[in-house]
Write an enzyme that holds these catalytic residues in place. Sequence first.
Site, PDB file in Angstrom:
ATOM      1  N   HIS A 166       0.812  -1.212   0.000  1.00  0.00           N
ATOM      2  CA  HIS A 166       0.000   0.000   0.000  1.00  0.00           C
ATOM      3  C   HIS A 166       0.850   1.269   0.000  1.00  0.00           C
ATOM      4  O   HIS A 166       0.594   2.218  -0.761  1.00  0.00           O
ATOM      5  CB  HIS A 166      -0.935  -0.028   1.210  1.00  0.00           C
ATOM      6  CG  HIS A 166      -1.942   1.077   1.248  1.00  0.00           C
ATOM      7  ND1 HIS A 166      -1.693   2.284   1.852  1.00  0.00           N
ATOM      8  CD2 HIS A 166      -3.214   1.154   0.752  1.00  0.00           C
ATOM      9  CE1 HIS A 166      -2.770   3.065   1.750  1.00  0.00           C
ATOM     10  NE2 HIS A 166      -3.700   2.394   1.088  1.00  0.00           N
ATOM     11  N   ASN A 257     -13.805   4.508   2.994  1.00  0.00           N
ATOM     12  CA  ASN A 257     -14.408   3.693   1.935  1.00  0.00           C
ATOM     13  C   ASN A 257     -15.726   3.052   2.347  1.00  0.00           C
ATOM     14  O   ASN A 257     -16.035   1.939   1.947  1.00  0.00           O
ATOM     15  CB  ASN A 257     -13.422   2.589   1.502  1.00  0.00           C
ATOM     16  CG  ASN A 257     -12.128   3.150   0.963  1.00  0.00           C
ATOM     17  OD1 ASN A 257     -12.060   4.300   0.525  1.00  0.00           O
ATOM     18  ND2 ASN A 257     -11.088   2.340   0.985  1.00  0.00           N
ATOM     19  N   SER A 320      -7.677   6.180  -0.393  1.00  0.00           N
ATOM     20  CA  SER A 320      -6.212   6.222  -0.243  1.00  0.00           C
ATOM     21  C   SER A 320      -5.561   6.718  -1.519  1.00  0.00           C
ATOM     22  O   SER A 320      -4.664   7.568  -1.509  1.00  0.00           O
ATOM     23  CB  SER A 320      -5.668   4.820   0.059  1.00  0.00           C
ATOM     24  OG  SER A 320      -5.779   4.483   1.406  1.00  0.00           O
TER      25      SER A 320
END
Length: 382
Positions: A166, A257, A320
């Site tokens: 990530h 989210n 993100s």
Amino acid sequence: MNYTRIMQSLLLETAPLQHGLEEDRRILTFHDPKVYFDCVHEWNELSGSASHLQNVSYSSLTHSIIASSSLTARMESEFKHDITVEEDSRVCIHAVQGSIGSGPGVPWGVKQIRAPQAWSISTGHRIKIGVIDTGVDFSHPDLQHSVTRGVNLVNRGTLPYDDNGHGTHISGTIAAANSTQGMIGVAPRSTVYPVKAFDHNGSAFVSDIVMGIDWCVNTGVDIINMSFGMHTRSRALLDIVSKAYQSGVIIVASSGNDGKRRSVDYPARYPQTISVGATDRNRRIPPFSNRGQYVDIYAPGDKIVSAWLHGKYHEMSGTSMATSHISGTIALLLAQKPGIKPATIKSLLRRTSIPLRLRKGRTMSDSGEVQTLKFLREGLKL
């Protein structure tokens, strides 16, 4: 009060802090800075003879320390009204796994916000961006000239290597700079300072975030990218975000989210941050993105291809991904116009955004998608 006697008694008689056990972690914030500094002094004095104290953390900006639950109970009884204690909650990254991708050149999101048209004016040269995340793949060819050493808060004393992917993905969108074979990020000459606060599962403690922000402020970064969030409030997190804001650091945070229309996660909920929602190729908000009055700006976050572990590329979706586009955009302006206040940046982002498409041909009026070139041009007039 004899702090030396108290700290010797407390610290040497309690169990060590265990990083992996949530129930063993507490954040203690001292109301009186003098009490805090006296305690930290004793902590440091004793750490050489007490091995379990050597990796214990504390934040000088918020006058807080991270301690085990057993130590917390003892300190509460000794210091009574001098401290505030809260649980050290878990925080998660804001992304959904996608598929393997290929080196995309200039990704669609970077194109959509018109970043390439801004590169003749600025490439983000020398702007420092702290990416509090899972670390970074230092060996990735697209990031060879885009990252510096950073810090590892999960395994102290080691480089912040990414064991999740990530953080590398976020760093690629911000600052990748491989124009021949790989990809180019929004601000290809900015520098990412990787702050590894999240483990291989994409999970961190609030205390690690606090320490990460503390490190960023003390290191002198210009922007902090925070592509993560949680649903609960944290006094310690708000305190450190406020301190960073007051010091002039621009904090960009993903909204979450959950597909909510009237709420966003913390720390994006705090007014000191720039809260970011996601858009797709059609400039619409994808179902997963939080939206509404608490979102300051939107950016591409659906099916974003960026750098990944072992020199590869990966497609991911989430707020993100949107947040990294905003951090890169701000870096372009700061490189040409340093010292702009966070509140001014937020206002400029909103004012120069383009309306989002809604159903039945309507457009969103309160906030839109970032328009990098317009943002840069208007910012240079300030």
